[in-house]
Write a protein that holds these residues in place. Structure first.
Motif, mmCIF file in Angstrom:
data_model
loop_
_atom_site.group_PDB
_atom_site.id
_atom_site.type_symbol
_atom_site.label_atom_id
_atom_site.label_comp_id
_atom_site.label_asym_id
_atom_site.label_seq_id
_atom_site.Cartn_x
_atom_site.Cartn_y
_atom_site.Cartn_z
ATOM 1 N N LEU A 482 -63.740 109.908 132.329
ATOM 2 C CA LEU A 482 -63.516 111.343 132.196
ATOM 3 C C LEU A 482 -63.620 111.776 130.741
ATOM 4 C CD1 LEU A 482 -60.489 111.855 134.628
ATOM 5 C CD2 LEU A 482 -62.928 112.119 135.098
ATOM 6 N N PRO A 483 -64.052 113.029 130.486
ATOM 7 C CA PRO A 483 -64.100 113.522 129.104
ATOM 8 C C PRO A 483 -62.701 113.710 128.539
ATOM 9 C CG PRO A 483 -64.629 115.278 130.642
ATOM 10 C CD PRO A 483 -64.558 114.014 131.452
ATOM 11 N N GLN A 484 -62.593 113.707 127.241
ATOM 12 C CA GLN A 484 -61.291 113.834 126.599
ATOM 13 C C GLN A 484 -60.697 115.226 126.793
ATOM 14 O OE1 GLN A 484 -59.699 111.327 125.281
ATOM 15 N NE2 GLN A 484 -57.900 112.493 124.612
ATOM 16 N N ASP A 485 -61.520 116.258 126.707
ATOM 17 C CA ASP A 485 -61.042 117.638 126.848
ATOM 18 C C ASP A 485 -61.231 118.104 128.282
ATOM 19 O OD1 ASP A 485 -60.471 117.663 124.156
ATOM 20 O OD2 ASP A 485 -62.438 118.486 123.603
ATOM 21 N N TYR A 486 -60.172 118.643 128.869
ATOM 22 C CA TYR A 486 -60.253 119.122 130.245
ATOM 23 C C TYR A 486 -61.119 120.373 130.354
ATOM 24 C CZ TYR A 486 -58.856 120.437 134.941
ATOM 25 O OH TYR A 486 -58.871 120.757 136.276
ATOM 26 N N GLY A 567 -50.240 113.379 140.688
ATOM 27 C CA GLY A 567 -49.871 113.865 139.363
ATOM 28 C C GLY A 567 -51.123 114.211 138.587
ATOM 29 N N SER A 568 -50.984 114.485 137.325
ATOM 30 C CA SER A 568 -52.112 114.868 136.495
ATOM 31 C C SER A 568 -52.389 113.798 135.452
ATOM 32 C CB SER A 568 -51.841 116.203 135.795
ATOM 33 O OG SER A 568 -52.934 116.556 134.961
ATOM 34 N N VAL A 569 -53.665 113.601 135.149
ATOM 35 C CA VAL A 569 -54.051 112.673 134.082
ATOM 36 C C VAL A 569 -54.413 113.435 132.814
ATOM 37 C CG1 VAL A 569 -54.825 110.881 135.672
ATOM 38 C CG2 VAL A 569 -56.446 112.620 134.902
ATOM 39 N N TYR A 570 -54.273 114.751 132.840
ATOM 40 C CA TYR A 570 -54.510 115.582 131.662
ATOM 41 C C TYR A 570 -53.203 116.235 131.241
ATOM 42 C CZ TYR A 570 -59.571 115.085 131.728
ATOM 43 O OH TYR A 570 -60.845 114.577 131.647
ATOM 44 N N LEU A 571 -52.822 116.047 129.978
ATOM 45 C CA LEU A 571 -51.565 116.551 129.437
ATOM 46 C C LEU A 571 -51.848 117.398 128.205
ATOM 47 C CD1 LEU A 571 -49.533 113.201 129.594
ATOM 48 C CD2 LEU A 571 -49.726 114.954 131.374
ATOM 49 N N LYS A 585 -52.521 126.033 128.206
ATOM 50 C CA LYS A 585 -52.575 125.171 127.032
ATOM 51 C C LYS A 585 -53.776 124.230 127.118
ATOM 52 C CE LYS A 585 -48.664 126.536 125.148
ATOM 53 N NZ LYS A 585 -48.608 127.177 123.805
ATOM 54 N N PRO A 586 -54.370 123.866 125.985
ATOM 55 C CA PRO A 586 -55.446 122.862 126.010
ATOM 56 C C PRO A 586 -54.913 121.529 126.540
ATOM 57 C CG PRO A 586 -55.418 124.029 123.910
ATOM 58 C CD PRO A 586 -54.164 124.418 124.631
ATOM 59 N N LEU A 587 -55.674 120.908 127.413
ATOM 60 C CA LEU A 587 -55.261 119.654 128.037
ATOM 61 C C LEU A 587 -56.190 118.535 127.588
ATOM 62 C CD1 LEU A 587 -54.544 120.871 131.690
ATOM 63 C CD2 LEU A 587 -52.922 120.604 129.806
ATOM 64 N N TYR A 588 -55.591 117.355 127.413
ATOM 65 C CA TYR A 588 -56.333 116.196 126.934
ATOM 66 C C TYR A 588 -56.054 115.008 127.855
ATOM 67 C CZ TYR A 588 -56.246 119.238 122.862
ATOM 68 O OH TYR A 588 -56.340 120.322 122.034
#
Length: 620
Positions: A482-486, A567-571, A585-588
């Protein structure tokens, strides 16, 4: 592979280049050219999907189990488990279970071992032939046999209907069922190999760099083999000992000659999967054979594998390279002699004439240097050696060898399997020193080549295509990167149309196994009263799939008839989830969470680690 976030990346994403799809095509091709009764016992199925067994390791009496299941059925509310389908909670650890694996009294130290008396390999091969002839199935009815039948029924019921509906499953039922039984053993060994990182190297950083916790604490391979062996002997209605003689080249005095009868509809020996033959012979032989017998089986099948690999490499050579090997003295004692023998016998069938111009222009041809070619041979032989080593490890409770580097894995395994017993200088070691012949190796290999030449004469294109990709080194299963930025995912997928209904889904969801966009919880793509996400989980993941919901950043796991919100893998930058993307909010990407998701998938632990499951009722 990475999850595509642009049209250019999506075009380069291939969804059909998998081991399961390759074997599906191979079975279709085999059924077109060979008799069903022959090819069904020449390869394995179950790659997409297979049957995997794991255990919590707790024991209970069969009578106690019946009482326990009756008590569960009498309870009015059991919403979390399907008691009518055999599900129950383990009374001790409360883990979900759906079957019971019987433990035979023959297991353990009280088992009567069939000791080896012969000392030479030819006499061992003859003894194994007699074992295959004289090992009758157990037809005595008992509570243990009934429990084994019930366990086999549970495994059969877990298979998707696409395998049950194959045309050969009804016309050649015994061979088809035996292929299914032996493939279960193969699949479980392959899964363990995946959980070990794809190799038997013990040093960190090798393979997938997986933690040791992925390997099950308690193995159930040996009890499983006992269940499969009982059913395999009942289904073996053909003369398996003749296949053993064809591979080993040793026949009884007064029996048929060692040369193979060129039957056009039989699968040639050079096309039979050595790993499939290994599991079949182990199931049909007494399971408590002395270790020397097991080593003899591996030695015979390694000979076949070695020459299969050389034949495959010779098909990739240009004519100038084959001329280099053609001038060598033919034989079976070295790489040069073996390649010379193969080129000499197969060029008479005009197998090498097809696509000769393309071969000359190819840039990925094997080198004429013996050392470089031997490295390729070792690499292609390793998958079989790993399966054989795991079998030996489980059957005889012997620790696996310490393999410190990938370069030493082949050497360590051939010594562990007793293919080579004498020490030698590293410079003299090569794959040919592990060859062990029970008879005249040159005559046997010549008969294999002559048999294949008959098939190549009638079906030249198919004969070449079967050989070119017979042994392939596959990448280990993993989720899409997956890319770093959601934001990259959201911008590309939140307005993207579904490939089936061509509308924009309200809850766009991406399969993390193949990158397919599905309509979640919508009726537009429903087939056979089943929504798209559930149907795709069956087609892509064998009933288990993970979806990234684009509009909420959450992961939904579908596991059979159940589903859960993982759950989510982007925080965000504070390490918190943004449920439904309400805070903006930006998610990573959280690498730790995504690795945990992948590890639970590879270790088959979703049922045990996630507790909040719901029945999806085919509505996702």
């Amino acid at each position: 592979m990475e999850l595509p976030t642009s049209d250019e990346e999506r075009l380069s994403l291939r969804r059909d280049n998998t081991l399961g799809s390759e074997y599906e095509r191979r079975m279709e091709d085999y059924s077109r050219y060979f008799d069903h009764a022959s090819w069904l016992v020449s390869i394995n199925l179950g790659w997409d999907p297979g049957v995997h067994l794991q255990t919590c390791g707790h024991h209970l009496h069969l009578d106690c189990l019946k009482s326990y299941l009756l008590s569960l059925r009498s309870q009015q509310r059991q919403q979390s488990i399907a008691v009518d389908r055999g599900e129950y909670w383990c009374p001790l650890c409360r883990q979900l279970a759906n079957s019971v694996l019987p433990l035979s009294p023959q297991l353990g130290e009280s088992a009567a071992m069939v000791r080896s008396r012969p000392t030479s390999l030819p006499s061992m091969v003859s003894e194994l032939t007699n074992f295959l002839k004289e090992n009758p199935p157990n037809t005595v009815q008992s509570s243990l046999s009934e429990a084994m039948v019930k366990a086999m029924e549970d495994m059969t019921n877990s298979v998707q209907h696409k395998y049950k509906n194959k045309p050969w499953a009804t016309t050649h039922q015994s061979q088809s069922l035996f292929q299914f039984v032996s493939s279960i053993a193969r699949s479980n060994l392959e899964v363990e190999l995946v959980q070990r990182g794809g190799s038997l190297c013990t040093c960190p950083g090798v393979g997938l760099d997986l933690p040791p916790s992925l390997i099950p604490k308690r193995s159930c391979i040996v009890p499983l083999l006992h269940v499969l062996a009982m059913h395999g002997r009942l289904l073996a209605c053909w003369t398996a000992w003749r296949s053993w003689q064809d591979v080993s080249g040793v026949c009884e005095p007064g029996g048929p000659p060692t040369s193979l009868t060129p039957l056009e509809k039989e699968v040639p020996i050079l096309l039979r999967d050595p790993s499939a033959l290994l599991t079949q012979f182990i199931l049909l032989l007494p399971l408590h054979l002395d270790q020397t017998y097991f080593s003899s089986v591996v030695k015979v099948l390694y000979n076949l594998l070695y020459f299969q690999v050389l034949v495959q490499l010779s098909c990739h050579m240009a004519e100038s390279e084959r001329s280099h090997w053609r001038n060598k003295v033919a034989g079976v004692d070295s790489l040069e002699a073996a390649m010379a023998m193969i080129v000499h016998h197969l060029e008479q069938s005009q197998l090498y004439q097809l696509y000769m111009e393309e071969d000359e222009a190819s840039n990925s041809l094997p080198s004429t240097k013996g050392k470089d070619l031997d490295i390729q041979v070792q690499r292609l032989c390793l998958p079989f050696l790993r399966i054989a080593s795991l079998l030996r490890h489980h059957l005889y409770d012997q620790p696996l060898p310490e393999v410190s580097t990938p370069q030493s894995e082949f050497v360590r395994l051939v010594y562990y399997l007793e293919l080579v017993t004498e020490g030698m200088d590293w410079k003299r070691f090569n794959a040919a020193v592990a060859l062990n012949w029970a008879g005249d190796g040159s005559t046997l290999v010549a008969s294999w080549c002559e048999q294949y030449a008959v098939f190549a004469y009638n079906s030249q294109v198919a004969a070449r295509n079967f050989l070119v990709d017979q042994h392939i080194t596959w990448h280990q299963p993993r989720l899409l990167r997956l890319p770093q930025d959601y934001d990259k995912i959201f911008q590309y997928y939140h307005r993207r149309q579904c490939s089936q209904c061509h509308s924009v889904p309200r809850e766009s969801s991406i399969c993390l196994l193949c990158g397919t966009l599905v309509c979640l919880k919508e009726n537009c793509c429903k087939q056979h009263n089943m929504c798209e996400a559930v149907q795709h989980s069956l087609d892509c993941g064998g009933g288990t799939s993970m979806y990234l919901v684009v509009t909420s950043s959450y992961i939904i796991v579908i596991r059979g008839k159940r589903a859960c919100l993982w759950g989510s893998v982007y925080l965000d930058s504070f390490g918190e989830e943004d449920r439904e993307l309400k805070r903006g909010k930006p998610l990573y990407l959280s690498t730790g969470r995504y690795q945990l998701l992948e590890q639970q998938w590879l270790a088959h632990r979703f049922d045990h680690t996630n507790k909040k499951w719901v029945w999806h009722r085919d509505a996702l």
